[in-house]
Design a protein around this motif. Structure first.
Motif, PDB file in Angstrom:
ATOM      1  N   GLU A 159       0.897  -1.156   0.000  1.00  0.00           N
ATOM      2  CA  GLU A 159       0.000   0.000   0.000  1.00  0.00           C
ATOM      3  C   GLU A 159       0.940   1.211   0.000  1.00  0.00           C
ATOM      4  O   GLU A 159       1.589   1.524   1.012  1.00  0.00           O
ATOM      5  N   ALA A 160       1.023   1.850  -1.164  1.00  0.00           N
ATOM      6  CA  ALA A 160       1.965   2.967  -1.304  1.00  0.00           C
ATOM      7  C   ALA A 160       1.307   4.225  -0.772  1.00  0.00           C
ATOM      8  O   ALA A 160       0.185   4.541  -1.152  1.00  0.00           O
ATOM      9  N   ILE A 161       1.985   4.933   0.117  1.00  0.00           N
ATOM     10  CA  ILE A 161       1.379   6.162   0.644  1.00  0.00           C
ATOM     11  C   ILE A 161       2.293   7.353   0.404  1.00  0.00           C
ATOM     12  O   ILE A 161       3.521   7.249   0.463  1.00  0.00           O
ATOM     13  N   ASP A 162       1.643   8.474   0.125  1.00  0.00           N
ATOM     14  CA  ASP A 162       2.368   9.729  -0.090  1.00  0.00           C
ATOM     15  C   ASP A 162       2.823  10.240   1.273  1.00  0.00           C
ATOM     16  O   ASP A 162       2.003  10.615   2.116  1.00  0.00           O
ATOM     17  N   ALA A 163       4.140  10.261   1.480  1.00  0.00           N
ATOM     18  CA  ALA A 163       4.679  10.680   2.780  1.00  0.00           C
ATOM     19  C   ALA A 163       5.009  12.166   2.811  1.00  0.00           C
ATOM     20  O   ALA A 163       5.537  12.656   3.815  1.00  0.00           O
ATOM     21  N   GLY A 164       4.725  12.867   1.696  1.00  0.00           N
ATOM     22  CA  GLY A 164       4.988  14.300   1.691  1.00  0.00           C
ATOM     23  C   GLY A 164       6.311  14.632   1.025  1.00  0.00           C
ATOM     24  O   GLY A 164       6.815  13.867   0.190  1.00  0.00           O
ATOM     25  N   PRO A 165       6.899  15.785   1.374  1.00  0.00           N
ATOM     26  CA  PRO A 165       8.142  16.217   0.720  1.00  0.00           C
ATOM     27  C   PRO A 165       9.342  15.358   1.122  1.00  0.00           C
ATOM     28  O   PRO A 165       9.267  14.599   2.090  1.00  0.00           O
ATOM     29  N   GLN A 181      11.455 -10.193  16.638  1.00  0.00           N
ATOM     30  CA  GLN A 181      10.266 -10.428  15.802  1.00  0.00           C
ATOM     31  C   GLN A 181      10.619 -11.284  14.586  1.00  0.00           C
ATOM     32  O   GLN A 181       9.735 -11.794  13.913  1.00  0.00           O
ATOM     33  N   GLY A 182      11.910 -11.362  14.256  1.00  0.00           N
ATOM     34  CA  GLY A 182      12.299 -12.037  13.012  1.00  0.00           C
ATOM     35  C   GLY A 182      12.153 -11.082  11.838  1.00  0.00           C
ATOM     36  O   GLY A 182      11.841  -9.899  12.020  1.00  0.00           O
ATOM     37  N   LEU A 183      12.374 -11.603  10.634  1.00  0.00           N
ATOM     38  CA  LEU A 183      12.431 -10.721   9.459  1.00  0.00           C
ATOM     39  C   LEU A 183      11.127 -10.692   8.660  1.00  0.00           C
ATOM     40  O   LEU A 183      10.991  -9.913   7.726  1.00  0.00           O
ATOM     41  N   GLU A 184      10.172 -11.552   9.044  1.00  0.00           N
ATOM     42  CA  GLU A 184       8.984 -11.690   8.188  1.00  0.00           C
ATOM     43  C   GLU A 184       7.803 -10.873   8.685  1.00  0.00           C
ATOM     44  O   GLU A 184       6.679 -11.358   8.767  1.00  0.00           O
ATOM     45  N   PHE A 185       8.057  -9.627   9.053  1.00  0.00           N
ATOM     46  CA  PHE A 185       6.963  -8.724   9.445  1.00  0.00           C
ATOM     47  C   PHE A 185       7.204  -7.374   8.769  1.00  0.00           C
ATOM     48  O   PHE A 185       8.325  -7.050   8.364  1.00  0.00           O
ATOM     49  N   ALA A 186       6.132  -6.633   8.626  1.00  0.00           N
ATOM     50  CA  ALA A 186       6.240  -5.298   8.021  1.00  0.00           C
ATOM     51  C   ALA A 186       5.191  -4.395   8.649  1.00  0.00           C
ATOM     52  O   ALA A 186       4.219  -4.885   9.232  1.00  0.00           O
ATOM     53  N   PHE A 187       5.367  -3.108   8.537  1.00  0.00           N
ATOM     54  CA  PHE A 187       4.384  -2.155   9.060  1.00  0.00           C
ATOM     55  C   PHE A 187       3.244  -1.982   8.051  1.00  0.00           C
ATOM     56  O   PHE A 187       3.468  -1.942   6.853  1.00  0.00           O
ATOM     57  N   ALA A 188       2.017  -1.864   8.596  1.00  0.00           N
ATOM     58  CA  ALA A 188       0.848  -1.625   7.734  1.00  0.00           C
ATOM     59  C   ALA A 188       0.004  -0.524   8.354  1.00  0.00           C
ATOM     60  O   ALA A 188       0.110  -0.250   9.552  1.00  0.00           O
ATOM     61  N   LEU A 189      -0.839   0.107   7.535  1.00  0.00           N
ATOM     62  CA  LEU A 189      -1.795   1.084   8.038  1.00  0.00           C
ATOM     63  C   LEU A 189      -3.105   0.360   8.300  1.00  0.00           C
ATOM     64  O   LEU A 189      -3.532  -0.462   7.503  1.00  0.00           O
ATOM     65  N   THR A 190      -3.750   0.688   9.399  1.00  0.00           N
ATOM     66  CA  THR A 190      -5.078   0.143   9.634  1.00  0.00           C
ATOM     67  C   THR A 190      -5.992   1.309   9.995  1.00  0.00           C
ATOM     68  O   THR A 190      -5.523   2.301  10.542  1.00  0.00           O
ATOM     69  N   ARG A 191      -7.252   1.206   9.586  1.00  0.00           N
ATOM     70  CA  ARG A 191      -8.146   2.382   9.721  1.00  0.00           C
ATOM     71  C   ARG A 191      -9.449   1.992  10.379  1.00  0.00           C
ATOM     72  O   ARG A 191      -9.875   0.847  10.274  1.00  0.00           O
ATOM     73  N   ARG A 192     -10.095   2.946  11.022  1.00  0.00           N
ATOM     74  CA  ARG A 192     -11.429   2.672  11.580  1.00  0.00           C
ATOM     75  C   ARG A 192     -12.451   3.525  10.862  1.00  0.00           C
ATOM     76  O   ARG A 192     -12.089   4.512  10.207  1.00  0.00           O
TER      77      ARG A 192
END
Ligand SMILES: NC(=O)c1ccc[n+]([C@@H]2O[C@H](COP(=O)([O-])OP(=O)(O)OC[C@H]3O[C@@H](n4cnc5c(N)ncnc54)[C@H](OP(=O)(O)O)[C@@H]3O)[C@@H](O)[C@H]2O)c1
Length: 205
Positions: A165-171, A194-205
Motif C-alpha cells: 500500500e503505497a502512501i504519499d509521505a509528503g516532501p 520479531q524475526g524478518l517476516e513482518f512489516a508495518f501496515a496502516l489500519t483504519r477505523r
C-alpha cells in the motif's frame, strides 16, 4: 519502466526480482563486472551495466551502504532530470543512525545530484519483504517522499507493483522520519526478536 538498480545486494536483488515479475525492464549498475553474483544476474536475464551508464534508465535506485553513498552518486555522472530513488538508511558501524532531525540520507542524495528528482522509498522494511509484499495477509505500507510530484507518482506506482500500500509521505524532508522508522524495524527484528517476516501496515477505523 526502465529501472537501473545500483547495488545488487539484499535490497537491490529483491527489488529487481519484484519489478521484473511486474513487467519492468530492470538492469543493475555495478562496480564489478565479473564474479558469481554477476554471472547469476546475467543467467537470470538481467542486464549488467557500468555505473556511469545507470543514468540511461528512467529511474535509478540507490541500494548501496550509506558510507559509499557519496562516491556512488558521483560515479553515476550527471543525473539531472532523472528520478533517483534512495532506499538507503544512514547507519554507522554500530547500526545507529549517522544523522537525523535536521538532515537525512534522502536530502543528502538531492544535494549530491543537483537537478535530479529524488524520491525516498523502500527503506522501512526488510529486503526479504520487498519482493514478497504480496504474500502478507494485510498489505504492508510503503511511504514515498519527494518534492517532485511526477517522480513521486512514478515511485508510488512502483511500490504498488510490488504489492505494497503505497502512501504519499509528503516532501523529501519526510525522509527524516522514514529513516528512524527503518531503525525501529531493525530493532524489532533483531533486538526484540520479531524475526524478518513482518512489516508495518496502516489500519483504519
Ligand atoms: N538489508 C535490508 O533489509 C535493508 C532494508 C531497507 C534498506 N536497506 C538499506 O539499503 C542499502 C543496501 O542494503 P543491502 O542490505 O542491500 O546491502 P548489501 O547486501 O551489502 O549490498 C550492497 C550493494 O552495494 C554495492 N556497493 C557497495 N559499495 C559500493 C560502491 N562504492 N560502489 C558501487 N557499489 C557498491 C555492493 O556491491 P559489491 O558487491 O561490489 O560490494 C552491493 O551490491 C543500505 O543503505 C541499507 O541501509 C537495507
Amino acid at each position: 519502466m526502465q529501472i537501473a538498480i545500483v547495488g545488487a545486494g539484499n535490497v537491490g536483488g529483491a527489488l529487481g526480482k519484484g519489478w521484473r515479475k511486474a513487467g519492468h525492464q530492470v538492469s543493475y549498475a555495478l562496480r564489478e563486472f565479473t564474479g558469481k553474483n554477476v554471472d547469476e544476474l546475467r543467467r537470470g536475464g538481467f542486464d549488467v551495466v557500468a555505473m556511469k551508464d545507470a543514468g540511461k534508465a528512467e529511474v535509478i535506485v540507490l541500494a548501496v551502504p550509506w558510507p559509499s553513498l557519496s562516491d556512488v552518486v558521483k560515479s553515476l555522472g550527471n543525473l539531472a532530470g532523472k528520478t533517483i530513488v534512495d532506499a538507503t538508511n544512514p547507519l554507522n558501524a554500530e547500526m545507529e543512525l549517522a544523522l537525523g532531525f535536521t538532515d537525512s540520507a534522502g536530502e543528502t542524495v538531492a544535494r549530491l545530484a543537483p537537478g535530479a528528482q529524488v524520491v525516498k522509498a523502500f527503506n522501512v522494511t526488510g529486503a526479504e519483504n520487498m519482493a514478497k509484499a504480496h504474500s502478507f495477509k494485510v498489505k504492508p505500507f510503503m511511504p514515498v517522499a519527494s518534492d517532485d510530484a511526477r517522480a513521486k507518482s512514478q515511485v508510488l506506482k512502483l511500490a504498488e507493483d510490488l504489492g505494497f500500500e503505497a502512501i504519499d509521505a509528503g516532501p523529501l524532508k519526510a525522509a527524516r522520519l522514514m529513516e528512524p522508522m527503518a531503525l525501529f524495524w531493525i530493532n524489532q527484528a533483531y533486538a526484540q526478536k520479531q524475526g524478518l517476516e513482518f512489516a508495518f501496515a496502516l489500519t483504519r477505523r
